[in-house]
Write a protein that holds these residues in place. Sequence first.
Motif, PDB file in Angstrom:
ATOM      1  N   GLY A 129       0.817  -1.205   0.000  1.00  9.44           N
ATOM      2  CA  GLY A 129       0.000   0.000   0.000  1.00  9.44           C
ATOM      3  C   GLY A 129       0.854   1.259   0.000  1.00  9.44           C
ATOM      4  N   CYS A 130       1.928   1.255   0.780  1.00  3.87           N
ATOM      5  CA  CYS A 130       2.829   2.416   0.833  1.00  3.87           C
ATOM      6  C   CYS A 130       3.567   2.619  -0.486  1.00  3.87           C
ATOM      7  CB  CYS A 130       3.817   2.256   1.980  1.00  3.87           C
ATOM      8  SG  CYS A 130       3.085   2.458   3.615  1.00  3.87           S
ATOM      9  N   ALA A 131       3.851   1.508  -1.189  1.00  4.11           N
ATOM     10  CA  ALA A 131       4.491   1.630  -2.505  1.00  4.11           C
ATOM     11  C   ALA A 131       3.596   2.398  -3.469  1.00  4.11           C
ATOM     12  CB  ALA A 131       4.813   0.245  -3.062  1.00  4.11           C
ATOM     13  N   LEU A 132       2.290   2.178  -3.369  1.00  4.53           N
ATOM     14  CA  LEU A 132       1.345   2.928  -4.205  1.00  4.53           C
ATOM     15  C   LEU A 132       1.214   4.366  -3.711  1.00  4.53           C
ATOM     16  CD1 LEU A 132      -1.467   0.248  -4.728  1.00  4.53           C
ATOM     17  CD2 LEU A 132       0.164   1.088  -6.422  1.00  4.53           C
ATOM     18  N   TRP A 133       1.117   4.542  -2.405  1.00  5.11           N
ATOM     19  CA  TRP A 133       0.957   5.894  -1.857  1.00  5.11           C
ATOM     20  C   TRP A 133       2.183   6.769  -2.087  1.00  5.11           C
ATOM     21  CZ3 TRP A 133      -1.678   4.270   3.358  1.00  5.11           C
ATOM     22  CH2 TRP A 133      -3.064   4.130   3.142  1.00  5.11           C
ATOM     23  N   GLY A 134       3.362   6.154  -2.197  1.00  2.00           N
ATOM     24  CA  GLY A 134       4.558   6.950  -2.447  1.00  2.00           C
ATOM     25  C   GLY A 134       4.479   7.739  -3.744  1.00  2.00           C
ATOM     26  N   LEU A 135       3.656   7.250  -4.695  1.00  2.00           N
ATOM     27  CA  LEU A 135       3.505   7.939  -5.980  1.00  2.00           C
ATOM     28  C   LEU A 135       2.840   9.304  -5.834  1.00  2.00           C
ATOM     29  CD1 LEU A 135       2.320   4.924  -8.168  1.00  2.00           C
ATOM     30  CD2 LEU A 135       4.527   6.097  -8.345  1.00  2.00           C
ATOM     31  N   ILE A 136       2.032   9.482  -4.788  1.00  2.00           N
ATOM     32  CA  ILE A 136       1.290  10.735  -4.673  1.00  2.00           C
ATOM     33  C   ILE A 136       2.211  11.923  -4.401  1.00  2.00           C
ATOM     34  CG2 ILE A 136      -0.757   9.523  -3.854  1.00  2.00           C
ATOM     35  CD1 ILE A 136      -0.164  10.563  -1.039  1.00  2.00           C
ATOM     36  N   TYR A 137       3.442  11.664  -3.971  1.00  2.00           N
ATOM     37  CA  TYR A 137       4.371  12.749  -3.685  1.00  2.00           C
ATOM     38  C   TYR A 137       4.898  13.414  -4.955  1.00  2.00           C
ATOM     39  CZ  TYR A 137       4.614  11.528   1.277  1.00  2.00           C
ATOM     40  OH  TYR A 137       4.307  11.302   2.600  1.00  2.00           O
ATOM     41  N   ILE A 138       4.979  12.657  -6.051  1.00  2.00           N
ATOM     42  CA  ILE A 138       5.518  13.259  -7.273  1.00  2.00           C
ATOM     43  C   ILE A 138       4.431  13.787  -8.197  1.00  2.00           C
ATOM     44  CG2 ILE A 138       7.611  11.865  -7.208  1.00  2.00           C
ATOM     45  CD1 ILE A 138       6.409  10.173  -9.469  1.00  2.00           C
ATOM     46  N   ILE A 139       3.165  13.420  -7.947  1.00  2.00           N
ATOM     47  CA  ILE A 139       2.091  13.920  -8.805  1.00  2.00           C
ATOM     48  C   ILE A 139       1.987  15.448  -8.765  1.00  2.00           C
ATOM     49  CG2 ILE A 139      -0.431  13.968  -9.051  1.00  2.00           C
ATOM     50  CD1 ILE A 139      -0.408  10.958  -8.533  1.00  2.00           C
ATOM     51  N   PRO A 140       2.101  16.109  -7.591  1.00  2.00           N
ATOM     52  CA  PRO A 140       2.094  17.579  -7.595  1.00  2.00           C
ATOM     53  C   PRO A 140       3.253  18.181  -8.400  1.00  2.00           C
ATOM     54  CG  PRO A 140       1.709  16.747  -5.388  1.00  2.00           C
ATOM     55  CD  PRO A 140       2.110  15.570  -6.219  1.00  2.00           C
ATOM     56  N   LEU A 141       4.387  17.474  -8.462  1.00  2.00           N
ATOM     57  CA  LEU A 141       5.529  17.963  -9.234  1.00  2.00           C
ATOM     58  C   LEU A 141       5.278  17.823 -10.728  1.00  2.00           C
ATOM     59  CD1 LEU A 141       8.411  16.336  -7.116  1.00  2.00           C
ATOM     60  CD2 LEU A 141       7.364  18.603  -6.841  1.00  2.00           C
ATOM     61  N   LEU A 142       4.489  16.825 -11.107  1.00  2.00           N
ATOM     62  CA  LEU A 142       4.171  16.612 -12.519  1.00  2.00           C
ATOM     63  C   LEU A 142       3.041  17.510 -13.004  1.00  2.00           C
ATOM     64  CD1 LEU A 142       4.300  12.698 -12.513  1.00  2.00           C
ATOM     65  CD2 LEU A 142       5.991  14.238 -13.526  1.00  2.00           C
ATOM     66  N   LEU A 143       2.259  18.051 -12.060  1.00  2.00           N
ATOM     67  CA  LEU A 143       1.131  18.930 -12.412  1.00  2.00           C
ATOM     68  C   LEU A 143       1.251  20.253 -11.647  1.00  2.00           C
ATOM     69  CD1 LEU A 143      -1.739  16.270 -12.249  1.00  2.00           C
ATOM     70  CD2 LEU A 143      -0.787  17.288 -14.330  1.00  2.00           C
TER      71      LEU A 143
END
Length: 317
Positions: free
Chosen positions: A11-25
């Motif tokens: 679950g944390c492996a998936l949640w870790g992705l949310i940290y870079i989404i603001p950088l991509l948008l």
Amino acid sequence: MWLGVFYGVAGCALWGLIYIIPLLLPSYDPISLAMSRFAVFGAASLVMIYCFRRYLGQLTLRDWLWAFCLSFFGNAVYYAFLTQGIRMAGVPTSGMLMALIPLNVALLSNRAGNGIVLPWKKLIPPLLLILLGLWVGNIEEFSMVRDSMSASDYWIGFTFSFISMLLWTWFPIKNGQWLIRHPKVPPVVWTTVQGASIFPATLLIFLVMSAERIEAGESLLGPTPGLFIFLLLVAGIACGWGGMALWNLMSARLPVALSGQMIVFETIFSVIYTLIYRKQAPDWTLVLGLIILLVGVSLSLKCFRDAEAEHKAKIRS
């Protein structure tokens, strides 16, 4: 216990992705990002809730209200604050504050009535190792981000990240306690109920936040609609529903004080994904910090595993 740990790490492996989404948008405001993400999470949950309809009769109106509060404040509002904190203070600072969650959860939940309870002399050493590892691992990143930002922006971002940390200290404790008290409700069903309960609110807030863009002649989906939709689906379905389902599966299997410590893996994955995004090799401090952190988590798991074995032995005797 090990299956629960696996669910937590996944679950944390998936949640870790949310940290870079603001950088991509970067051109999307934090509230729109958070609410659109959880509107997708809610829409996916509404589609799936039909499959779990036979369990819905076990839930009261209070359960639905509790599902809404946990999901809206512990996920949607939390992510809005976290997104703004990442943009203003950087991923390392936000990740370091999230690293306090294991200590907070353990301190608040390691007491009678919350499952297996460890003596503090056994619990404190692994927690201190976890914090030390996270601090060592982020020394270089923390200094780099702090030096590249103005003091006012940095501390405002720090405040946003601090609030998100408080919200996510509250969420795993209350969410885990609910799941332990309701063993007949499968964790995946609870995940779906949480998503369905917040769909109207998150969709409405997203539309209201988008009204100014529409009045200015911009698209409802912003300046990069293709990328926005793709990342929205990843964040809402994979990170949102998938990550939450795995976390709830873990929470139903592990003591609350231990499940809260699993959030350290979100910090680990967020740093790894950020380095991949930057195409940058890890510093030696990061490698050392991760080793210390994993030793702390392993020691903590051993303490709880031994306590669980003692508890079962007493029951048999």
